[in-house]
Design an enzyme around this catalytic site. Structure first.
Site, PDB file in Angstrom:
ATOM      1  N   ASP A  94      -1.974 -32.399   9.613  1.00  0.00           N
ATOM      2  CA  ASP A  94      -2.236 -31.775  10.910  1.00  0.00           C
ATOM      3  C   ASP A  94      -0.915 -31.714  11.674  1.00  0.00           C
ATOM      4  OD1 ASP A  94      -3.386 -30.598  13.094  1.00  0.00           O
ATOM      5  OD2 ASP A  94      -5.083 -31.953  13.220  1.00  0.00           O
TER       6      ASP A  94
HETATM    7  C1  BGC Z   1      -5.538 -29.391  15.413  1.00  0.00           C
HETATM    8  C2  BGC Z   1      -5.918 -28.678  14.144  1.00  0.00           C
HETATM    9  C3  BGC Z   1      -5.328 -27.295  14.136  1.00  0.00           C
HETATM   10  C4  BGC Z   1      -3.833 -27.387  14.341  1.00  0.00           C
HETATM   11  C5  BGC Z   1      -3.143 -26.051  14.296  1.00  0.00           C
HETATM   12  C6  BGC Z   1      -4.054 -29.321  15.693  1.00  0.00           C
HETATM   13  O1  BGC Z   1      -3.749 -29.809  16.947  1.00  0.00           O
HETATM   14  O2  BGC Z   1      -5.947 -30.746  15.334  1.00  0.00           O
HETATM   15  O3  BGC Z   1      -7.316 -28.615  14.042  1.00  0.00           O
HETATM   16  O4  BGC Z   1      -5.635 -26.665  12.926  1.00  0.00           O
HETATM   17  O5  BGC Z   1      -3.583 -27.998  15.580  1.00  0.00           O
HETATM   18  O6  BGC Z   1      -3.481 -25.256  15.365  1.00  0.00           O
END
Ligand code: BGC
Length: 763
Positions: free
Chosen positions: A282
């Site tokens: 993530d």
């Molecule tokens: C979130 C993810 C997301 C990623 C990209 C993160 O902050 O937890 O779910 O896919 O950002 O946008």
């Protein structure tokens, strides 16, 4: 035009003398093709493939293209149109080995056409509707040059304080697992390599929904049995359905961050489950290993992550910075890097990008003249799915459906809220294209419209919250705030109510209140809106609450005040039309809660399938020394699986084909469901099973099957459910997945509480 066929790749590589000494492997043979390509790659080129960058409005595009051409980037996310992505793919085609980029995006509940939020989709219990929403999202995203989505989000959520409850499919393992499979198949269509498909990267692996206290990014401490039994199956279902990727969770699990968790990523995901796809961290998660306190510095963080099996690093530069030194020092093996690179290349292969890097970007001359054109939307489908996603919670004296001839006052801060209609994670949805409730009701009433509108209240009078919500959105003002004093807004609404026959109040949360990093300690409707509801109630006019919110709200007081309550969640681009369809009876509501609604925040967690306990509280039989709260009624405000209709349904007693079941046998449980009312309608008949006595404590009941059925007024149908040993299996204390002989209760109902029961014995 700029297609890169296999031959083209190797002709071009050979002309650079890169492949002069080798014979190109045929593109048809994936493993050989990738091995061959990897042989040509320098260490820097390999590490470049592990870098996934976010494209922000502030990022200098020229620099990005330079980096791509130098082989330093493997993929991007947040660049979401063909004209944006094409120059980046062109840059990749100028790189030494011409390895294509992939372009990812958070396509969670629609891409341009925004469908209801996942929690609402789950409320439909309608697998066709859910699948349709995913398929359309994939078509729209792929035709904008997107290759991969970080979805579905299948984190089981039993704590509505957690803002990301909105983004998941609720509290139940079986329901979420079913939806996980449907969504993956919908995104990937005939295969992730199809031009109108996007690869699905399921998230957040694992257990993100169980963060302590509902506080985002927090720790998860959970017994292995609970993990295996309740929280892990949805991820597994997504993988079994063919998800090409997994996004790794930001939380820790029993003391080890998921991003550094070798047990999670290697033993469970790869070995036990046989996952062969791409594991993406993530956002910034590798760097955060320092904050978790398991890495001293960036170097150690990179080492832990690559060792754990995190293939791609999302938006930090630690892999690029640290992996060469770690390798040189012998702290990681070449195979650690190679394994990760192989997964990235394999994913690109599976997305069809080696065959054609422009598969989804297409030719410039085919680009839509107006990327945001309304004609690119799927409004009819969005409206239909949204209608199926709402849950009628109360309807006293048949307050609903509304008569079009009535004089209606429409009040509330969410009546004209185009951004909020879309819900959070609204991808490429345009607020200007979303239909508000005001728009929808006005359209439904047509020329006879006598709608009286008053705002009545702001979303919140909490300035700190307001500032935070507006800070979440860079592009637009997220929450509109009427500067007039609260009492002036309320007076205006009361006047509107007095002038009308009936009041419809659109109240709840702004979409940002149920989002990432939007945990709440209080799951009530904000106080200033509650004041509005009280004032409306005091007018004595029939009161319909249209709730818009991304998490269960503890609407104890409002349940008494309102004559009717429609839980709409956030309904998407066509939300206003869809809600109007339900309010005016053009569609008969059929949704059921995929999550329990608690009476108060203090009751959390309130999931229905709790384990049995020694001193249970028995409703209607108060007793000392039972498990209950002193200061409130025990039990939920609305149970899991609950939802009303404008018609009535009755269920007969259940018939079981036998009172015993052999390990290889089948049992048939049947009921007659009848539409006893005056309107056609759909309902969801739910099957629960309780393992009465086991080698360890078993849940009070567990959803094991359901059927959504359409019945004409007066019509009845016999529904059959097949029960086999598989439905009775569970993970025991040794994590062995097996059924144990003994007594089982089967329950069938229209919600999780009001059920008819029979028993049988597993031999
Ligand atoms: C979130 C993810 C997301 C990623 C990209 C993160 O902050 O937890 O779910 O896919 O950002 O946008």
């Amino acid at each position: 035009m700029k297609k890169l066929c296999l031959l083209g790749l190797f002709v071009s590589l050979a002309s650079h003398n890169v492949l002069a000494a080798t014979t190109p492997a045929p593109l048809e043979n994936k493993d050989a093709f990738i091995s061959n390509l990897m042989k040509q790659m320098t260490l820097d080129e390999k590490i470049g493939q592990l870098r996934l960058i976010s494209i922000g409005p502030e990022m200098p595009r020229e620099l990005i293209r330079k980096e791509i051409a130098a082989g330093n980037i493997g993929g991007t996310f947040n660049s979401i149109t063909r004209p944006e992505n094409r120059p980046m793919q062109d840059a990749a085609m100028r790189s030494r080995l011409k390895i294509p980029m992939f372009f990812a995006y958070d396509v969670i509940h629609g891409h341009r056409t925004i469908f209801p939020i996942p929690l609402a989709l789950a409320s439909s219990w309608d697998m066709d509707a859910i699948g349709l929403s995913g398929r359309i999202a994939a078509k729209e995203a792929s035709s904008d040059g997107v290759d991969l989505t970080f979805a579905p989000m299948v984190d089981i959520s039993r704590d509505p304080r957690w803002g990301r409850t909105s983004e998941g499919f609720g509290e139940d393992t079986y329901l979420v697992s079913r939806i996980a499979g449907v969504m993956v198949k919908a995104f990937q269509g005939t295969g992730a390599n199809a031009a109108d498909s996007i690869m699905s990267s399921v998230k957040h692996f694992a257990l993100y929904g169980a963060v302590e206290g509902g506080r985002d990014y927090n720790i998860v401490d959970m017994s292995p049995v609970k993990m295996y039994q309740d929280y892990l199956p949805p991820y597994r279902a997504a993988i079994d359905a063919g998800a090409g990727g997994v996004m790794v969770a930001l939380n820790s699990i029993n003391g080890v961050p998921a991003t550094a968790n070798t047990w999670l990523m290697k033993d469970l995901l790869r070995k036990e489950w046989g996952f062969k796809g791409l594991a993406v961290s993530d956002h910034g998660a590798i760097f955060e290993l320092i904050n978790h306190g398991v890495a001293r510095d960036g170097r150690e963080a990179a080492k832990l992550a690559i060792k754990a099996g995190i293939d791609m690093s999302m938006n930090d530069t630690l892999y690029s910075k640290e992996l060469p030194g770690l390798l040189k020092a012998g702290e990681i093996e070449q195979s650690d890097i190679d394994n990760a690179v192989r997964e990235v290349l394999a994913a690109k292969y599976d997305m069809g990008l080696f065959k054609d890097p422009y598969l989804r970007i297409g030719k410039a001359e085919d680009d839509p003249a107006d990327t945001n054109a309304d004609s690119r939307l799927h409004r009819a489908e969005a409206r239909d799915v949204a209608r199926r996603s709402m849950v009628l919670l109360k309807n006293q004296n048949e307050t609903l459906p509304l008569k079009k001839t009535a004089k209606i006052a429409l009040v509330g801060p969410l009546a004209k809220a185009p951004i909020d209609m879309m819900g959070s994670w609204a991808a490429n949805g345009r607020p200007a294209q979303s239909v508000t409730l005001f728009d929808g009701m006005t359209a439904a009433l047509g020329s006879q419209s006598a709608l009286i509108y008053a705002r009545g209240a702001n979303i919140t009078s909490d300035k700190k919250m307001l500032d935070y919500l507006n800070f979440l959105n860079f592009d637009a003002l997220e929450v509109v705030d009427d500067p007039r004093p609260a009492n002036v807004l309320i007076d205006e609404a009361v006047k509107a109510a007095k002038d009308a026959d009936i009041v419809v109040a659109a109240v709840g949360e702004s979409r940002g209140m149920s989002h990432e990093s939007s945990s709440r300690t209080d799951i009530n409707i904000p106080p200033n809106q509650r004041e509005l509801i009280r004032a409306l109630k005091a007018t004595g006019k029939p009161l319909v609450l249209v709730l818009m919110n991304g998490r269960p709200l503890s609407i104890l007081e409002e349940k008494e005040q309102a004559d009717a309550i429609l839980e709409t969640w956030f309904t998407g681009t066509e939300g206003g039309n869809a809600i109007a369809d339900v309010l005016f009876g053009d569609y008969n509501p059929s949704g059921k809660l995929p999550i329990t609604i608690p009476r108060s925040v203090g009751q959390i967690p309130t999931y229905y399938n709790h384990l049995s306990i020694g001193r249970p509280f028995t409703p209607g039989k108060p007793g000392n020394y039972t498990s209950q709260y002193l200061d409130d009624t025990t039990g939920p405000l609305f149970p899991f699986g609950f939802g009303l209709s404008y018609t009535d349904f009755s269920l007969s007693d259940m018939a079981l084909s036998s009172t015993t079941l052999n390990k290889t046998g089948k049992l048939d449980a049947s009921v007659t469901v009848k539409n006893t009312g005056k309107r056609d309608g759909e309902t969801v008949v739910q099957l629960y099973i309780q393992d009465v006595t086991g080698s360890m404590i078993r849940p009070l009941k567990e959803l094991k099957n359901f059927q959504k059925v359409m019945l004409k007024a007066g019509e009845q149908k016999v529904l059959h459910f097949t029960i086999t040993e598989d439905d009775l299996k569970f993970y025991n204390t040794q994590l062995k997945y097996a059924a144990e002989p003994g007594k089982f209760n089967v329950q069938i109902g229209l919600d999780s509480q009001d059920v008819t029961q029979q028993s049988f014995e597993l031999l």
